[in-house]
Design an enzyme around this catalytic site. Structure first.
Site, PDB file in Angstrom:
ATOM      1  N   GLU A  32       0.820  -1.207   0.000  1.00 57.01           N
ATOM      2  CA  GLU A  32       0.000   0.000   0.000  1.00 57.01           C
ATOM      3  C   GLU A  32       0.856   1.261   0.000  1.00 57.01           C
ATOM      4  OE1 GLU A  32      -2.112  -2.877   2.921  1.00 57.01           O
ATOM      5  OE2 GLU A  32      -0.128  -2.614   2.021  1.00 57.01           O
ATOM      6  N   CYS A  70      -2.623  -3.761   7.435  1.00 63.41           N
ATOM      7  CA  CYS A  70      -2.298  -3.938   8.853  1.00 63.41           C
ATOM      8  C   CYS A  70      -2.604  -2.648   9.624  1.00 63.41           C
ATOM      9  CB  CYS A  70      -0.837  -4.328   9.025  1.00 63.41           C
ATOM     10  SG  CYS A  70       0.343  -3.078   8.454  1.00 63.41           S
ATOM     11  N   ARG A 104      19.091 -23.048  -9.574  1.00 66.92           N
ATOM     12  CA  ARG A 104      20.029 -22.760 -10.652  1.00 66.92           C
ATOM     13  C   ARG A 104      19.297 -22.231 -11.886  1.00 66.92           C
ATOM     14  NH1 ARG A 104      21.468 -27.388  -8.278  1.00 66.92           N
ATOM     15  NH2 ARG A 104      20.925 -28.793  -9.984  1.00 66.92           N
ATOM     16  N   GLU A 136      11.787 -32.922  -1.528  1.00 61.92           N
ATOM     17  CA  GLU A 136      12.263 -33.556  -2.756  1.00 61.92           C
ATOM     18  C   GLU A 136      12.959 -34.882  -2.439  1.00 61.92           C
ATOM     19  OE1 GLU A 136      14.690 -31.045  -5.147  1.00 61.92           O
ATOM     20  OE2 GLU A 136      13.173 -29.482  -5.346  1.00 61.92           O
ATOM     21  N   GLY A 151      13.165 -39.107  -1.175  1.00 56.76           N
ATOM     22  CA  GLY A 151      12.741 -40.380  -1.722  1.00 56.76           C
ATOM     23  C   GLY A 151      11.516 -40.909  -1.006  1.00 56.76           C
TER      24      GLY A 151
END
Length: 410
Positions: A94, A117, A249, A340, A342
């Site tokens: 804002e 806020c 990356r 990420e 297993g």
């Protein structure tokens, strides 16, 4: 949600400039043409709020522990000010929009994606900025679930005589800030399971072998997700098998600019090698290893000397307590975690009731193998009737691959 470049954010912004922005929500289409019938005033409000949502998206992955917020100031039918919250500690949306609008803000309408806020934190109250600028009307997409706000901002503006309308594109705003809403309501970060797999459900050709399953477009999307999430988490098995960097990356000219998430490794006995890239690259990207009291003290000290943060979180059976890890991350202002790992870590997160979303990248390849790894291990369900279902499923093509994303039903 998805979110940055996470899918929920892309949908909220209605962006269409890259393959990852093509995910469609069938549930949103179920309303048919009736969803497009608005009065002129409503249509204007919706169009301006969409612009504010698109602006908010530009702060994705940068604002934690704050929310994503965009603002647009409109006077005499023209946009005279735009702003978004770029990062924690910077001016709120804002304030940025009002500065651009200047004197033109007097009597104007301000569109804000989240309730302004009414308290002082790192910056002053946004309600005071709106009142000082002389804005005549404020349109808010959703109330702020933060206990310090939660209706107080709207009440303050209305008490001062401003017209305040709440709820324009509320669902889109909630999706945009799904990470923030979850954190403010529970203290826990929003958790997404992400994996790449073959068409026959294998995440690798054989245990111990690193295999690139998906193509370039899907792999770029994985880095876009890392760019949008606060932390990325794997188990020590992934570290030992693949030695991942777990960094973002993307090209330097990516928008938003690339930055590395906090890297979290779940390792109950501190088997992470000193030469692992999550250790040697600690100066480039921060790493936290969650372990147990069973970890040798010498290994704990060695990791700390290497610049690694070590968190002890004892769970049942000598395992790391994932919920305790998430609680610790939530306390430090981490709003989102991308898992990420297993099958073992994925199953543990599901069993602990921590998972909010699943993203599966599926390649048109068949790997086979009775012992090839799959995305979710553990005991599994005794019958199909007990399977966990996803809602609001979104599907898109990424080159030759397909991405499926959905939120877990409660």
């Amino acid at each position: 949600m998805v979110a940055g470049v996470a899918v929920l954010h892309r949908e909220a912004a209605h962006a269409t400039s890259s393959p990852t922005r093509l995910l469609s929500t069938r549930a949103r289409r179920s309303g048919g043409p009736r969803a497009l019938v608005f009065s002129v005033g409503q249509a204007d409000d919706i169009a301006m709020m969409r612009e504010a949502l698109a602006l908010a998206q530009r702060g994705a992955g940068r604002t934690s522990p704050n929310p994503l917020v965009g603002a647009v100031v409109v006077a005499d039918g023209r946009v005279v000010g735009r702003g978004f919250h770029a990062r924690a500690g910077d001016p709120h949306a804002e304030v940025v929009a009002l500065r651009e609008a200047g004197a033109r803000a007097r009597g104007a309408t301000a569109y804000v994606t989240l309730e302004p806020c009414d308290h002082t934190g790192r910056t002053g109250p946004c309600t005071e900025a709106l009142l000082a600028a002389g804005v005549g009307r404020v349109v808010v997409a959703m109330l702020d679930p933060d206990a310090r706000v939660d209706g107080r901002g709207v009440a303050r503006l209305r008490a001062a005589g401003l017209t305040v309308d709440v709820g324009v594109l509320e669902q889109e705003a909630r999706r945009l800030n799904a990470f923030y809403v979850k954190h403010r309501r529970t203290g826990l970060p929003f958790v997404t399971l992400k994996w790449a797999m073959s068409l026959d459900g294998k995440i690798g050709a054989a245990r111990g072998s690193a295999t690139a399953i998906t193509g370039p477009a899907a792999r770029r999307y994985a880095h876009e997700l890392r760019n949008a999430y606060d932390a990325v988490l794997v188990g020590v098995g992934t570290v030992l098998a693949d030695d991942p960097q777990l960094t973002c990356r993307l090209p330097a000219d990516a928008v938003p600019a690339p930055r590395h998430p906090l890297r979290v490794v779940v390792d109950s006995r501190l088997r992470t090698p000193d030469a692992a890239r999550v250790v040697t690259g600690a100066a480039e990207a921060p790493t936290l290893i969650a372990t147990t009291a069973a970890a040798p003290p010498a290994r704990v000290e060695a990791m700390r000397r290497a610049g690694i943060e070590v968190l002890v979180a004892d769970g049942p059976g000598g395992r790391v307590d994932l919920r305790a890890v998430m609680e610790a991350l939530g306390r430090r202002g981490v709003l989102s975690v991308l898992i990420e790992g297993g099958g073992t870590v994925n199953a543990a997160a599901l069993e602990a009731g921590l998972v909010d979303r699943v993203i599966a990248l599926v390649a048109p390849r068949l790997l086979g193998g009775a012992h090839a790894p799959t995305p979710i291990d553990g005991a599994g369900q005794a019958a199909a009737a007990g399977a966990r279902r996803l809602r609001e499923l979104r599907v898109a093509r990424l080159g030759d691959d397909v991405v499926l994303e959905g939120d877990l039903e409660a």
